[in-house]
Design a protein around this motif. Sequence first.
Motif, PDB file in Angstrom:
ATOM      1  N   CYS A   1      50.439  43.509  29.139  1.00 38.66           N
ATOM      2  CA  CYS A   1      49.395  44.290  29.812  1.00 38.66           C
ATOM      3  C   CYS A   1      49.106  43.794  31.221  1.00 38.66           C
ATOM      4  O   CYS A   1      48.071  44.106  31.798  1.00 38.66           O
ATOM      5  CB  CYS A   1      48.113  44.265  28.982  1.00 38.66           C
ATOM      6  N   GLY A   2      50.012  43.012  31.796  1.00 35.63           N
ATOM      7  CA  GLY A   2      49.855  42.510  33.149  1.00 35.63           C
ATOM      8  C   GLY A   2      50.967  41.535  33.466  1.00 35.63           C
ATOM      9  O   GLY A   2      51.619  41.005  32.567  1.00 35.63           O
ATOM     10  N   ARG A   3      51.201  41.302  34.736  1.00 37.51           N
ATOM     11  CA  ARG A   3      52.243  40.377  35.169  1.00 37.51           C
ATOM     12  C   ARG A   3      51.703  38.949  35.160  1.00 37.51           C
ATOM     13  O   ARG A   3      50.648  38.678  35.724  1.00 37.51           O
ATOM     14  CB  ARG A   3      52.716  40.731  36.578  1.00 37.51           C
ATOM     15  N   LEU A   4      52.438  38.028  34.534  1.00 40.66           N
ATOM     16  CA  LEU A   4      52.069  36.625  34.495  1.00 40.66           C
ATOM     17  C   LEU A   4      52.997  35.813  35.389  1.00 40.66           C
ATOM     18  O   LEU A   4      54.219  36.021  35.376  1.00 40.66           O
ATOM     19  CB  LEU A   4      52.151  36.091  33.067  1.00 40.66           C
ATOM     20  N   VAL A   5      52.410  34.893  36.164  1.00 40.33           N
ATOM     21  CA  VAL A   5      53.198  34.028  37.046  1.00 40.33           C
ATOM     22  C   VAL A   5      52.731  32.591  36.862  1.00 40.33           C
ATOM     23  O   VAL A   5      51.601  32.348  36.419  1.00 40.33           O
ATOM     24  CB  VAL A   5      53.033  34.453  38.528  1.00 40.33           C
ATOM     25  N   PRO A   6      53.571  31.608  37.191  1.00 37.38           N
ATOM     26  CA  PRO A   6      53.129  30.209  37.074  1.00 37.38           C
ATOM     27  C   PRO A   6      51.959  29.921  38.003  1.00 37.38           C
ATOM     28  O   PRO A   6      51.923  30.385  39.151  1.00 37.38           O
ATOM     29  CB  PRO A   6      54.379  29.416  37.493  1.00 37.38           C
ATOM     30  N   ALA A   7      50.996  29.161  37.529  1.00 39.74           N
ATOM     31  CA  ALA A   7      49.836  28.804  38.346  1.00 39.74           C
ATOM     32  C   ALA A   7      50.275  28.010  39.569  1.00 39.74           C
ATOM     33  O   ALA A   7      51.125  27.120  39.480  1.00 39.74           O
ATOM     34  CB  ALA A   7      48.844  27.995  37.517  1.00 39.74           C
ATOM     35  N   GLY A   8      49.727  28.355  40.717  1.00 35.17           N
ATOM     36  CA  GLY A   8      50.006  27.631  41.946  1.00 35.17           C
ATOM     37  C   GLY A   8      51.288  28.007  42.641  1.00 35.17           C
ATOM     38  O   GLY A   8      51.619  27.418  43.675  1.00 35.17           O
ATOM     39  N   ASP A   9      52.012  28.989  42.142  1.00 36.78           N
ATOM     40  CA  ASP A   9      53.314  29.374  42.696  1.00 36.78           C
ATOM     41  C   ASP A   9      53.147  30.606  43.586  1.00 36.78           C
ATOM     42  O   ASP A   9      53.158  31.742  43.110  1.00 36.78           O
ATOM     43  CB  ASP A   9      54.289  29.671  41.558  1.00 36.78           C
ATOM     44  N   ALA A  10      52.997  30.380  44.887  1.00 38.29           N
ATOM     45  CA  ALA A  10      52.767  31.480  45.826  1.00 38.29           C
ATOM     46  C   ALA A  10      53.965  32.415  45.907  1.00 38.29           C
ATOM     47  O   ALA A  10      53.802  33.636  46.056  1.00 38.29           O
ATOM     48  CB  ALA A  10      52.431  30.924  47.205  1.00 38.29           C
ATOM     49  N   ALA A  11      55.180  31.865  45.823  1.00 37.13           N
ATOM     50  CA  ALA A  11      56.376  32.713  45.910  1.00 37.13           C
ATOM     51  C   ALA A  11      56.451  33.660  44.720  1.00 37.13           C
ATOM     52  O   ALA A  11      56.733  34.862  44.880  1.00 37.13           O
ATOM     53  CB  ALA A  11      57.629  31.839  45.972  1.00 37.13           C
TER      54      ALA A  11
ATOM     55  N   MET B   1      40.845  45.048  34.344  1.00 34.00           N
ATOM     56  CA  MET B   1      41.642  45.749  33.337  1.00 34.00           C
ATOM     57  C   MET B   1      40.892  46.963  32.804  1.00 34.00           C
ATOM     58  O   MET B   1      41.475  48.035  32.602  1.00 34.00           O
ATOM     59  CB  MET B   1      42.004  44.800  32.206  1.00 34.00           C
ATOM     60  N   ALA B   2      39.586  46.809  32.594  1.00 34.92           N
ATOM     61  CA  ALA B   2      38.782  47.931  32.117  1.00 34.92           C
ATOM     62  C   ALA B   2      38.777  49.072  33.121  1.00 34.92           C
ATOM     63  O   ALA B   2      38.672  50.251  32.745  1.00 34.92           O
ATOM     64  CB  ALA B   2      37.356  47.470  31.842  1.00 34.92           C
ATOM     65  N   ALA B   3      38.898  48.740  34.402  1.00 32.54           N
ATOM     66  CA  ALA B   3      38.949  49.752  35.450  1.00 32.54           C
ATOM     67  C   ALA B   3      40.321  50.411  35.561  1.00 32.54           C
ATOM     68  O   ALA B   3      40.511  51.302  36.386  1.00 32.54           O
ATOM     69  CB  ALA B   3      38.568  49.121  36.793  1.00 32.54           C
ATOM     70  N   GLY B   4      41.269  49.957  34.746  1.00 32.81           N
ATOM     71  CA  GLY B   4      42.598  50.556  34.766  1.00 32.81           C
ATOM     72  C   GLY B   4      43.482  50.069  35.885  1.00 32.81           C
ATOM     73  O   GLY B   4      44.431  50.764  36.279  1.00 32.81           O
ATOM     74  N   LEU B   5      43.200  48.874  36.393  1.00 33.49           N
ATOM     75  CA  LEU B   5      44.004  48.331  37.484  1.00 33.49           C
ATOM     76  C   LEU B   5      45.178  47.519  36.954  1.00 33.49           C
ATOM     77  O   LEU B   5      45.025  46.769  35.988  1.00 33.49           O
ATOM     78  CB  LEU B   5      43.148  47.443  38.375  1.00 33.49           C
ATOM     79  N   PRO B   6      46.339  47.634  37.585  1.00 33.50           N
ATOM     80  CA  PRO B   6      47.445  46.737  37.233  1.00 33.50           C
ATOM     81  C   PRO B   6      47.105  45.339  37.713  1.00 33.50           C
ATOM     82  O   PRO B   6      46.576  45.161  38.814  1.00 33.50           O
ATOM     83  CB  PRO B   6      48.630  47.323  38.014  1.00 33.50           C
ATOM     84  N   CYS B   7      47.404  44.353  36.895  1.00 33.82           N
ATOM     85  CA  CYS B   7      46.948  42.996  37.178  1.00 33.82           C
ATOM     86  C   CYS B   7      48.107  42.013  37.250  1.00 33.82           C
ATOM     87  O   CYS B   7      49.061  42.097  36.473  1.00 33.82           O
ATOM     88  CB  CYS B   7      45.964  42.539  36.102  1.00 33.82           C
ATOM     89  N   VAL B   8      47.969  41.075  38.182  1.00 34.66           N
ATOM     90  CA  VAL B   8      48.871  39.936  38.301  1.00 34.66           C
ATOM     91  C   VAL B   8      48.014  38.695  38.178  1.00 34.66           C
ATOM     92  O   VAL B   8      47.004  38.560  38.872  1.00 34.66           O
ATOM     93  CB  VAL B   8      49.614  39.936  39.648  1.00 34.66           C
ATOM     94  N   ALA B   9      48.378  37.770  37.288  1.00 37.40           N
ATOM     95  CA  ALA B   9      47.529  36.608  37.045  1.00 37.40           C
ATOM     96  C   ALA B   9      48.356  35.392  36.693  1.00 37.40           C
ATOM     97  O   ALA B   9      49.496  35.501  36.229  1.00 37.40           O
ATOM     98  CB  ALA B   9      46.546  36.909  35.906  1.00 37.40           C
ATOM     99  N   SER B  10      47.753  34.227  36.907  1.00 39.84           N
ATOM    100  CA  SER B  10      48.394  32.972  36.532  1.00 39.84           C
ATOM    101  C   SER B  10      48.451  32.844  35.016  1.00 39.84           C
ATOM    102  O   SER B  10      47.498  33.185  34.313  1.00 39.84           O
ATOM    103  CB  SER B  10      47.604  31.788  37.091  1.00 39.84           C
ATOM    104  N   ALA B  11      49.551  32.333  34.526  1.00 38.59           N
ATOM    105  CA  ALA B  11      49.713  32.083  33.085  1.00 38.59           C
ATOM    106  C   ALA B  11      49.037  30.759  32.755  1.00 38.59           C
ATOM    107  O   ALA B  11      49.681  29.755  32.446  1.00 38.59           O
ATOM    108  CB  ALA B  11      51.186  32.057  32.711  1.00 38.59           C
TER     109      ALA B  11
END
Length: 368
Positions: A295-305, A272-282
């Motif tokens: 400040c980033g996309r959140l997805v369910p943990a373990g959900d590859a789709a 995030m400090a590098a200014g990258l868009p981030c996708v991470a597990s919630a």
Amino acid sequence: MAGRPRVLLYTGVDAVGGAEVALGNLVGGLGDTYDVHVAGMDEPVVRWLAGHRPGVPYHVTGGGALAHARLLQRLRPDLVQANLEVPWAAPALLGAALALRRPRVVAVQHMAARTVDLPLLLRTRALALRLDGNVAVSADGAKRVEDFYALGRGSVQVIHNGVPVTGRAVPAGRPNRAGQGIVVGCVGRLDPVKGQDVLIDALARLPGVRARLVGSGAQEAALRERAARAGVADRLELTGWTDQVADQLRDVDVYCQPSRYETLGLALIEAMAAGLPCVASAAGGVPELLDGGRCGRLVPAGDAAALAEAIGGLAADLGARERLGRRARYRILAAFTAERMAARYESLWARVLAAPPARRLRPHPPKP
């Protein structure tokens, strides 16, 4: 006390991981108010930590309570702060410091892990109840440690990890790199809890997208085999471990943290400090860091789709990547710098040193 209060920062590990990187950032971010020393049982680790600030002395001790007591008697610190990779770490150091009574004792919880070993749990709880300060790196981590070890609500305070932020952010994408041409970065030890297997499964749903895994660990062979079975081995790069994470992120377009649990996620802060868009597990403290998804996309943990869908959406939209990257960097500048972290620890130390020591023999009962 005469002169500057002496603070001893301690780590008991034999290899540098995220908790030690955070401790190094703290050493580098501190001012001159305290006489800071670094100690541990592994010379390369403590030497590396001390190197974050010119002139910081480091000390190497053997194992066991007696060796740690001798170290403390020789250095006579006013405050000892133990950097714990798990809540039951460093019992010899904590026990020796609490027995001597002179130093105030603080612990920093980097992983909100629980144990089902009853003697280990009871020992961990007994030490924690006698601390002058107990810190977790996220609100989620604080709540879990309080609950796992029956410490009572509000007994663990939160000080977020921080990273040095210098220069300009790296580009969050290039005009000629979109859709199938993007590179997804992921930093962390190769371990099931870090979820790199989920990213590999997501990669199979993202034709042409490449992934770079930065880190080492016991799961490397299994991850390579998984990538081969999924038909993405030619689009997966494993770089090994490095503490120069910024160099590995320079040509990354999207950062991914697919962990099944993170107390906070230092690598995510660095991205995030590098200014990258981030996708991470919630999971864990990650929603706290990403401001609930602003400040980033959140997805369910373990959900590859779901992970593939989030990465694919950013891959197709350079403008969205740039907007999200700017928000991520502003978030870190506002609340997660090494200097801000150091200022909060210095404030904690001042309060702890000014207060009477915690009761050692018969601690106060936990808060309800």
